[in-house]
Design a protein around this motif. Sequence first.
Motif, PDB file in Angstrom:
ATOM      1  N   GLU A   6       1.245  -1.242   0.122  1.00  0.00           N
ATOM      2  CA  GLU A   6      -0.119  -0.318  -0.131  1.00  0.00           C
ATOM      3  C   GLU A   6       1.162   0.863  -0.307  1.00  0.00           C
ATOM      4  O   GLU A   6       1.191   2.576  -0.759  1.00  0.00           O
ATOM      5  N   LEU A   7       1.621   1.057   1.040  1.00  0.00           N
ATOM      6  CA  LEU A   7       2.744   2.790   0.641  1.00  0.00           C
ATOM      7  C   LEU A   7       3.334   2.531  -0.621  1.00  0.00           C
ATOM      8  O   LEU A   7       3.590   3.446  -0.767  1.00  0.00           O
ATOM      9  N   LYS A   8       4.313   1.399  -1.189  1.00  0.00           N
ATOM     10  CA  LYS A   8       4.481   1.591  -2.291  1.00  0.00           C
ATOM     11  C   LYS A   8       3.895   2.768  -3.324  1.00  0.00           C
ATOM     12  O   LYS A   8       3.880   3.005  -4.357  1.00  0.00           O
ATOM     13  N   ALA A   9       2.446   2.235  -3.170  1.00  0.00           N
ATOM     14  CA  ALA A   9       1.369   2.077  -4.675  1.00  0.00           C
ATOM     15  C   ALA A   9       1.151   3.779  -4.064  1.00  0.00           C
ATOM     16  O   ALA A   9       1.191   4.504  -4.856  1.00  0.00           O
ATOM     17  N   GLN A  10       1.051   4.234  -2.688  1.00  0.00           N
ATOM     18  CA  GLN A  10       1.268   5.492  -2.548  1.00  0.00           C
ATOM     19  C   GLN A  10       2.357   6.361  -2.984  1.00  0.00           C
ATOM     20  O   GLN A  10       1.779   7.582  -3.073  1.00  0.00           O
ATOM     21  N   ALA A  11       3.167   5.661  -2.803  1.00  0.00           N
ATOM     22  CA  ALA A  11       4.379   6.236  -2.981  1.00  0.00           C
ATOM     23  C   ALA A  11       4.663   7.088  -4.643  1.00  0.00           C
ATOM     24  O   ALA A  11       5.030   7.608  -5.415  1.00  0.00           O
ATOM     25  N   GLU A  12       3.892   5.610  -5.724  1.00  0.00           N
ATOM     26  CA  GLU A  12       4.179   5.679  -7.174  1.00  0.00           C
ATOM     27  C   GLU A  12       3.318   6.789  -7.231  1.00  0.00           C
ATOM     28  O   GLU A  12       3.563   8.149  -8.019  1.00  0.00           O
ATOM     29  N   ALA A  13       2.346   6.653  -6.806  1.00  0.00           N
ATOM     30  CA  ALA A  13       0.995   7.999  -7.104  1.00  0.00           C
ATOM     31  C   ALA A  13       1.309   9.583  -6.532  1.00  0.00           C
ATOM     32  O   ALA A  13       1.568  10.228  -7.650  1.00  0.00           O
ATOM     33  N   MET A  14       2.564   9.581  -5.874  1.00  0.00           N
ATOM     34  CA  MET A  14       3.008  11.024  -5.410  1.00  0.00           C
ATOM     35  C   MET A  14       3.991  11.175  -7.067  1.00  0.00           C
ATOM     36  O   MET A  14       3.775  11.923  -6.738  1.00  0.00           O
ATOM     37  N   ALA A  15       4.780  10.244  -7.104  1.00  0.00           N
ATOM     38  CA  ALA A  15       5.743  10.247  -7.774  1.00  0.00           C
ATOM     39  C   ALA A  15       5.172  11.128  -9.270  1.00  0.00           C
ATOM     40  O   ALA A  15       5.749  11.821  -9.594  1.00  0.00           O
ATOM     41  N   ALA A  16       4.226  10.299  -9.176  1.00  0.00           N
ATOM     42  CA  ALA A  16       3.622  10.776 -10.673  1.00  0.00           C
ATOM     43  C   ALA A  16       2.636  12.356 -10.474  1.00  0.00           C
ATOM     44  O   ALA A  16       2.697  12.892 -11.482  1.00  0.00           O
ATOM     45  N   GLN A  17       2.110  11.925  -9.343  1.00  0.00           N
ATOM     46  CA  GLN A  17       1.664  13.995  -8.761  1.00  0.00           C
ATOM     47  C   GLN A  17       2.658  14.648  -9.441  1.00  0.00           C
ATOM     48  O   GLN A  17       2.294  15.792  -9.643  1.00  0.00           O
ATOM     49  N   ALA A  18       4.251  14.618  -8.448  1.00  0.00           N
ATOM     50  CA  ALA A  18       4.957  15.727  -8.528  1.00  0.00           C
ATOM     51  C   ALA A  18       5.463  15.193 -10.092  1.00  0.00           C
ATOM     52  O   ALA A  18       6.060  16.690 -10.138  1.00  0.00           O
ATOM     53  N   GLU A  19       5.902  14.454 -10.700  1.00  0.00           N
ATOM     54  CA  GLU A  19       6.236  14.734 -11.769  1.00  0.00           C
ATOM     55  C   GLU A  19       5.229  15.762 -12.910  1.00  0.00           C
ATOM     56  O   GLU A  19       5.729  16.085 -13.835  1.00  0.00           O
ATOM     57  N   GLN A  20       3.793  15.534 -12.392  1.00  0.00           N
ATOM     58  CA  GLN A  20       2.621  16.359 -13.432  1.00  0.00           C
ATOM     59  C   GLN A  20       3.325  17.597 -13.246  1.00  0.00           C
ATOM     60  O   GLN A  20       3.109  18.460 -13.671  1.00  0.00           O
ATOM     61  N   ALA A  21       2.937  18.039 -11.644  1.00  0.00           N
ATOM     62  CA  ALA A  21       3.457  19.461 -11.379  1.00  0.00           C
ATOM     63  C   ALA A  21       4.892  19.867 -12.080  1.00  0.00           C
ATOM     64  O   ALA A  21       5.004  21.545 -12.071  1.00  0.00           O
ATOM     65  N   ARG A  22       5.545  19.133 -12.004  1.00  0.00           N
ATOM     66  CA  ARG A  22       7.013  19.498 -12.257  1.00  0.00           C
ATOM     67  C   ARG A  22       6.896  20.359 -14.503  1.00  0.00           C
ATOM     68  O   ARG A  22       7.533  20.821 -14.768  1.00  0.00           O
ATOM     69  N   LEU A  23       6.430  19.066 -14.156  1.00  0.00           N
ATOM     70  CA  LEU A  23       6.153  19.430 -15.913  1.00  0.00           C
ATOM     71  C   LEU A  23       4.977  20.616 -16.752  1.00  0.00           C
ATOM     72  O   LEU A  23       5.112  21.048 -16.771  1.00  0.00           O
ATOM     73  N   ALA A  24       4.352  21.327 -14.982  1.00  0.00           N
ATOM     74  CA  ALA A  24       3.639  22.428 -15.795  1.00  0.00           C
ATOM     75  C   ALA A  24       4.214  23.403 -15.267  1.00  0.00           C
ATOM     76  O   ALA A  24       3.493  24.593 -15.613  1.00  0.00           O
ATOM     77  N   GLU A  25       5.850  23.195 -14.493  1.00  0.00           N
ATOM     78  CA  GLU A  25       6.189  24.285 -13.558  1.00  0.00           C
ATOM     79  C   GLU A  25       7.561  24.729 -15.246  1.00  0.00           C
ATOM     80  O   GLU A  25       7.271  25.588 -14.518  1.00  0.00           O
ATOM     81  N   LEU A  26       7.257  23.475 -15.932  1.00  0.00           N
ATOM     82  CA  LEU A  26       9.054  23.508 -16.688  1.00  0.00           C
ATOM     83  C   LEU A  26       8.843  24.992 -17.423  1.00  0.00           C
ATOM     84  O   LEU A  26       9.633  25.993 -17.450  1.00  0.00           O
ATOM     85  N   ASP A  27       7.864  24.663 -17.914  1.00  0.00           N
ATOM     86  CA  ASP A  27       8.287  26.672 -19.111  1.00  0.00           C
ATOM     87  C   ASP A  27       8.278  27.975 -18.390  1.00  0.00           C
ATOM     88  O   ASP A  27       8.849  28.592 -18.752  1.00  0.00           O
ATOM     89  N   GLU A  28       7.839  27.853 -16.752  1.00  0.00           N
ATOM     90  CA  GLU A  28       7.470  28.924 -16.876  1.00  0.00           C
ATOM     91  C   GLU A  28       9.604  28.983 -15.094  1.00  0.00           C
ATOM     92  O   GLU A  28      10.116  30.050 -16.142  1.00  0.00           O
ATOM     93  N   VAL A  29       9.530  28.104 -15.596  1.00  0.00           N
ATOM     94  CA  VAL A  29      11.229  28.080 -14.722  1.00  0.00           C
ATOM     95  C   VAL A  29      12.096  28.483 -15.784  1.00  0.00           C
ATOM     96  O   VAL A  29      13.302  29.100 -15.309  1.00  0.00           O
ATOM     97  N   ILE A  30      11.582  27.666 -17.293  1.00  0.00           N
ATOM     98  CA  ILE A  30      12.819  27.714 -17.993  1.00  0.00           C
ATOM     99  C   ILE A  30      13.114  29.118 -18.824  1.00  0.00           C
ATOM    100  O   ILE A  30      14.263  29.597 -19.063  1.00  0.00           O
ATOM    101  N   ALA A  31      11.781  29.973 -19.060  1.00  0.00           N
ATOM    102  CA  ALA A  31      11.281  31.544 -18.848  1.00  0.00           C
ATOM    103  C   ALA A  31      12.554  32.144 -17.992  1.00  0.00           C
ATOM    104  O   ALA A  31      13.067  32.811 -18.388  1.00  0.00           O
ATOM    105  N   GLN A  32      12.899  31.929 -16.516  1.00  0.00           N
ATOM    106  CA  GLN A  32      12.645  33.122 -15.649  1.00  0.00           C
ATOM    107  C   GLN A  32      15.008  32.315 -15.565  1.00  0.00           C
ATOM    108  O   GLN A  32      15.358  33.079 -15.172  1.00  0.00           O
ATOM    109  N   VAL A  33      14.776  31.480 -15.540  1.00  0.00           N
ATOM    110  CA  VAL A  33      16.513  30.953 -15.669  1.00  0.00           C
ATOM    111  C   VAL A  33      17.055  31.486 -17.445  1.00  0.00           C
ATOM    112  O   VAL A  33      17.838  32.104 -16.819  1.00  0.00           O
ATOM    113  N   GLN A  34      16.324  31.417 -18.587  1.00  0.00           N
ATOM    114  CA  GLN A  34      17.004  32.422 -18.857  1.00  0.00           C
ATOM    115  C   GLN A  34      17.229  33.380 -19.368  1.00  0.00           C
ATOM    116  O   GLN A  34      17.698  34.701 -19.559  1.00  0.00           O
ATOM    117  N   LYS A  35      15.999  33.838 -18.505  1.00  0.00           N
ATOM    118  CA  LYS A  35      16.013  35.331 -18.314  1.00  0.00           C
ATOM    119  C   LYS A  35      17.214  36.377 -17.229  1.00  0.00           C
ATOM    120  O   LYS A  35      17.865  37.304 -17.999  1.00  0.00           O
TER     121      LYS A  35
END
Length: 102
Positions: A6-35
């Motif tokens: 159960e804990l392993k399944a929860q960890a995998e679900a959270m890792a998938a959520q974290a990756e979705q959040a990272r991808l959602a923020e990626l364009d903004e982060v790249i723009a900030q770094v380039q600036k």
Amino acid sequence: MATYQELKAQAEAMAAQAEQARLAELDEVIAQVQKLVREYELTPEQVFGAELAAQSNQANDEGAHKVPLAPQAAAASTALASTVKTALNPAAAWPFPTGSRP
């Protein structure tokens, strides 16, 4: 208490959520770094260190995307890069030619 599976399944679900959040923020982060890179006229050596910058240059030679920098940035910061004390080059400001401390 939850089982290992159960804990392993929860960890995998959270890792998938974290990756979705990272991808959602990626364009903004790249723009900030380039600036910031353009604003401070940073070189790849200053941002990534000499070894990673060399690897990046090899990738750029093979057709990878290159971040444009101000033309004077390359010449000015290359001369300063070896003398500026940074986390990547802490011995640069040390007065002895070996760069090592006693």
